[in-house]
Design an enzyme around this catalytic site. Structure first.
Site, mmCIF file in Angstrom:
data_model
loop_
_atom_site.group_PDB
_atom_site.id
_atom_site.type_symbol
_atom_site.label_atom_id
_atom_site.label_comp_id
_atom_site.label_asym_id
_atom_site.label_seq_id
_atom_site.Cartn_x
_atom_site.Cartn_y
_atom_site.Cartn_z
ATOM 1 N N ASP A 198 25.752 -39.222 4.388
ATOM 2 C CA ASP A 198 24.416 -39.522 4.888
ATOM 3 C C ASP A 198 23.456 -38.891 3.897
ATOM 4 O OD1 ASP A 198 21.905 -39.480 6.161
ATOM 5 O OD2 ASP A 198 22.797 -39.337 8.152
ATOM 6 N N ASN A 216 21.192 -46.777 -4.043
ATOM 7 C CA ASN A 216 21.037 -48.014 -3.288
ATOM 8 C C ASN A 216 20.751 -47.773 -1.815
ATOM 9 O OD1 ASN A 216 21.556 -50.995 -2.630
ATOM 10 N ND2 ASN A 216 23.167 -49.958 -1.466
ATOM 11 N N SER A 257 14.604 -50.359 -5.745
ATOM 12 C CA SER A 257 13.301 -50.303 -5.105
ATOM 13 C C SER A 257 13.023 -51.684 -4.527
ATOM 14 C CB SER A 257 12.227 -49.857 -6.101
ATOM 15 O OG SER A 257 10.966 -49.735 -5.482
ATOM 16 N N TYR A 304 7.201 -47.688 4.727
ATOM 17 C CA TYR A 304 8.204 -48.203 3.792
ATOM 18 C C TYR A 304 7.637 -48.177 2.376
ATOM 19 C CZ TYR A 304 11.516 -51.460 1.623
ATOM 20 O OH TYR A 304 12.441 -52.046 0.805
ATOM 21 N N LYS A 323 8.855 -46.113 -1.151
ATOM 22 C CA LYS A 323 9.186 -46.803 -2.397
ATOM 23 C C LYS A 323 8.211 -46.474 -3.523
ATOM 24 C CE LYS A 323 12.931 -48.824 -1.046
ATOM 25 N NZ LYS A 323 14.240 -48.412 -1.626
#
Length: 276
Positions: free
Chosen positions: A54, A81, A132, A146, A150
């Site tokens: 994790d 990823n 990304s 979100y 990023k």
């Protein structure tokens, strides 16, 4: 080549792993749920090494990365990823949701890089690939947290690229558009809607899980492009995948540049006078 990839059970992680194993590369991959890539383990044996991880657990990241380098000897490419999406207006998401997405998408990726860098330096180089999205440079309402994760990781990776270039370590940021993975259906998390936002621009993200609106991108083709990028030198700083990604990125960057250029004659007014 030998690869370390986080989150290989689905999406781009799974596509990358399958294609790499098929061509004979070795992969050290991580999953949160044991058994989710049992079919690949059975088929490829020692060519695939799987660890439970994790990425919100920093000590576990360090142990997993250290063990992978120790067991495999050399890892050529490290791929960040693992991650997920969180949709909802900033006011709609909970404190817990904010903490978790930043811990996963931003801090988790940072810590994977930090854990890998001593090994990459010691072996004289390597490649870091950061997954990304076009949302790392362009924004949509209803996805503010979100985007925060990023935009943050893109800034981190850009800076790291300059820090580690003298050691032969190169960095690529991958910016895919929409792809026909399970991202919008299994990985995506949404906030509890507030009536105040029902007719606001932020409400557009509430339809993100609609399976009747398929994404443009072919994940297999995108994975193949990511793999091919690892053989390019110098490494592409950014890898734009998908016509939608190009369109959104071009529009956002053009608008941002226009905003800056419009202030060329006023920006310097806050400088000290020459000679002072």
């Amino acid at each position: 080549m030998t690869w370390f990839i986080t989150g290989i059970n689905s999406g781009f992680g799974r596509q990358l792993t399958e294609q790499l194993l098929q061509r004979g590369d070795r992969v050290a991959g991580t999953v949160r749920r044991p058994g989710t890539v049992a079919d690949l383990e059975d088929k490829y044996g020692d060519q695939l090494r799987v660890a439970r991880l994790d990425v919100t657990d920093t000590p576990a990241i360090r142990d997993t990365v250290d063990r992978a380098f120790k067991e495999l000897g050399r890892i050529d490419v490290v791929v960040n990823n693992a991650g997920y999406g969180l949709f909802g207006a900033a006011e709609e998401v909970t404190d817990e949701q904010i903490t978790h997405i930043l811990a996963t998408n931003l801090v988790g990726s940072i810590q994977v890089v930090r854990a890998a860098l001593p090994h990459l330096r010691a072996q004289g180089g390597g490649r870091l690939i950061q997954l990304s999205t076009y949302g790392g440079q362009a924004t949509n309402p209803g996805a503010s947290l979100y985007h925060a994760s990023k935009w943050g990781i893109e800034g981190f990776m850009e800076s790291v690229a300059k820090e580690v270039a003298p050691f032969g370590i190169e960095v690529t940021i991958v910016q895919p558009g929409g792809a026909r993975t399970e991202f919008r259906f299994d990985s995506l998390r949404t906030a509890t809607p507030m009536p105040a936002y029902d007719h606001s621009p932020a409400a557009m993200t509430r339809a993100a899980g609609d399976r009747d609106r398929p994404s443009l991108g072919d994940p297999a083709k995108m994975a193949a492009c990511i793999i091919a990028s690892a053989d390019r030198s110098p490494a592409p700083k950014r890898l734009v995948l998908g016509s939608d990604s190009y369109r959104f990125l071009h529009a956002a960057l053009t608008e941002r540049l226009a905003d800056v250029e419009a202030q060329w004659h006023t920006a310097g007014l806050t400088d000290f006078a020459a000679g002072s």
